[in-house]
Design an enzyme around this catalytic site. Sequence first.
Site, short mmCIF file in Angstrom:
data_model
loop_
_atom_site.label_atom_id
_atom_site.label_comp_id
_atom_site.label_asym_id
_atom_site.label_seq_id
_atom_site.Cartn_x
_atom_site.Cartn_y
_atom_site.Cartn_z
CG ASP A 192 -1.83 1.16 1.27
OD1 ASP A 192 -1.45 2.26 0.82
OD2 ASP A 192 -2.96 0.99 1.74
CG HIS A 193 1.53 4.19 -3.25
ND1 HIS A 193 0.28 3.87 -3.68
CD2 HIS A 193 1.63 5.53 -3.40
CE1 HIS A 193 -0.34 4.97 -4.10
NE2 HIS A 193 0.46 6.00 -3.93
CG HIS A 255 -4.20 4.50 -0.73
ND1 HIS A 255 -3.26 3.50 -0.71
CD2 HIS A 255 -4.41 4.79 -2.04
CE1 HIS A 255 -2.92 3.21 -1.96
NE2 HIS A 255 -3.61 3.97 -2.78
C1 BG6 Z 1 -3.56 4.60 -6.37
C2 BG6 Z 1 -4.90 4.71 -7.00
O1 BG6 Z 1 -3.51 3.55 -5.45
O2 BG6 Z 1 -3.25 5.82 -5.69
C3 BG6 Z 1 -4.98 5.90 -7.94
O3 BG6 Z 1 -5.19 3.51 -7.72
C4 BG6 Z 1 -4.56 7.16 -7.23
O4 BG6 Z 1 -6.28 6.04 -8.49
C5 BG6 Z 1 -3.21 6.96 -6.54
O5 BG6 Z 1 -4.46 8.20 -8.19
C6 BG6 Z 1 -2.85 8.16 -5.68
O6 BG6 Z 1 -1.53 8.02 -5.25
P1 BG6 Z 1 -0.62 9.31 -4.97
O7 BG6 Z 1 0.61 8.74 -4.36
O8 BG6 Z 1 -0.41 9.98 -6.28
O9 BG6 Z 1 -1.41 10.16 -4.03
#
Ligand code: BG6
Length: 510
Positions: A192-193, A255
């Site tokens: 989960d980045h 997230h």
């Molecule tokens: C991803 C989603 O997990 O996270 C995307 O699938 C979203 O739809 C993205 O745009 C948002 O990540 P960040 O790091 O750009 O806020």
Amino acid sequence: MWAMGRAMGENRIDPCILVIFGATGDLARRKLFPALYNLYLEGWLPERFGVVGIGRRLGSEAAFRDEVCRAVREFSRKVKTEVCGDFLEGFHYQQFDLDEASGFLRLKEFLASMDRTRETRGNRIFYLAVAPEHFGPIVDQLAASRLVAEGGGWGWRRIAIEKPFGHDLASARELNQRLARVFAEEEIYRIDHYLGKEMIQNLMVIRFANSLFEPLWNNRHIDNIQISINESQGVGTRGRYYEQAGALRDMFPNHLMQLLALVAMEPPVDLCTKSIRDEKVKVIRALQRLTQEAVERDVVRGQYTGGNVDGEAVRGYKEEEGISADSRTETFIALRLFINNSRWAGVPFYLRTGKRMPRRSAAVVIQFRTLPGTLYFKEFGALEPNLLVVKIQPEEGVFLQFNAKELGPGGGIVPVKMNYCQNCDYPEDSPEAYERLFFDLIRGDQSIFPRWDEIEQTWAFVQPILDAWASAGEATGQGGVGLPVYPAGTWGPQEARDLLEGEGRNWWLV
Ligand code: BG6
């Protein structure tokens, strides 16, 4: 070294080979290779390390290395001019279709030969940067070709998979069973980045290392908590995926709920992986489950129509590539939830996320209760509340809003802000989330990778919303009932504001 937790075996940095499935895809290009490059620049990769990219598109190792180099130049936060050569030395490429059993057998031999030349001791990380429908088949092929059993008992195996972990509770369970047939829980790294982002790492420190905040972190002193992830972009080229997912599946059971868990959990007994995960899962289990009536009352969804973002005219969701003209997929969701435990009973948590909002921002806002009738109230009317804001992106930092006397003799009381920004002066010094994720993955520290029961519990919370929407859809047909629209470049539909305004509150714009 690390803010969020510590696992057994920390600091052990074994040699290993990282096998990336989907190595010619967008995620690898934009995030994975630049992250590896920055770890390399800072000396965090193991000395004996190799990368094997698996893909269909490119025909040769040379073409793959060129592409990695271009990706680094384009997307890395730091680039040193002449460094691509050294960095790429350990990069290899294998071209095969994911359903091609012979490809996996070739890979097995190739990895064994790399073990000999690079002394990587049979240690493997299989990173699945592919669409979710490939997860199960790849895992099955890894087992069938004995890629996970090879090595005569020496060497470790890890598998990293990118969200989404299932489409609903049932499919998440199915996927997990399939993974668990081949890998032990200790070998599974669910990415989960958001958990790799600097300020999310910082949440536990801000909460538990400050006597200023921790004693106030409960329903006696906090009025409400708001967690927002706003995006200014639309769905871009991901229409096909997004149309099936929508904002709820895309952002909530991962997230947003991970963020919620870190904000609301009890202090872990220590910083071991298990202790942190135990507390996260406990608080997710304590969420008040939503009934159908609660979904109708407390959950707002929306879909963007054409509008203006950053002064540019943009089209509506239904006009985007790959989206059907009668789509009922939500691109925005806001909800109110409660946590049934003694720390949080009665405190509303408002969570929201949406595409095509006026700007990109993610933040947690803690709104403290206002003080009961002080002498200032009578004289100056209502005071602004104290706010603690943890800014996740694009600015990373914290600000605290408190009341102070206006300058000068006749001054009233005004809210002032103490602002700490950790990436304003040197934005390129702030590591990308994937650097942290790789760092821990390579070291075998699972703290920032959700455990299966966390995933299962988050889906268990989300499932009643999906069910309520499905039955509302059946009852109302395609008439657009329950799916208000909002023009691109606004903060979502009015109903999302009503959710708070009906209670005398408002969303804080951060
Ligand atoms: C991803 C989603 O997990 O996270 C995307 O699938 C979203 O739809 C993205 O745009 C948002 O990540 P960040 O790091 O750009 O806020």
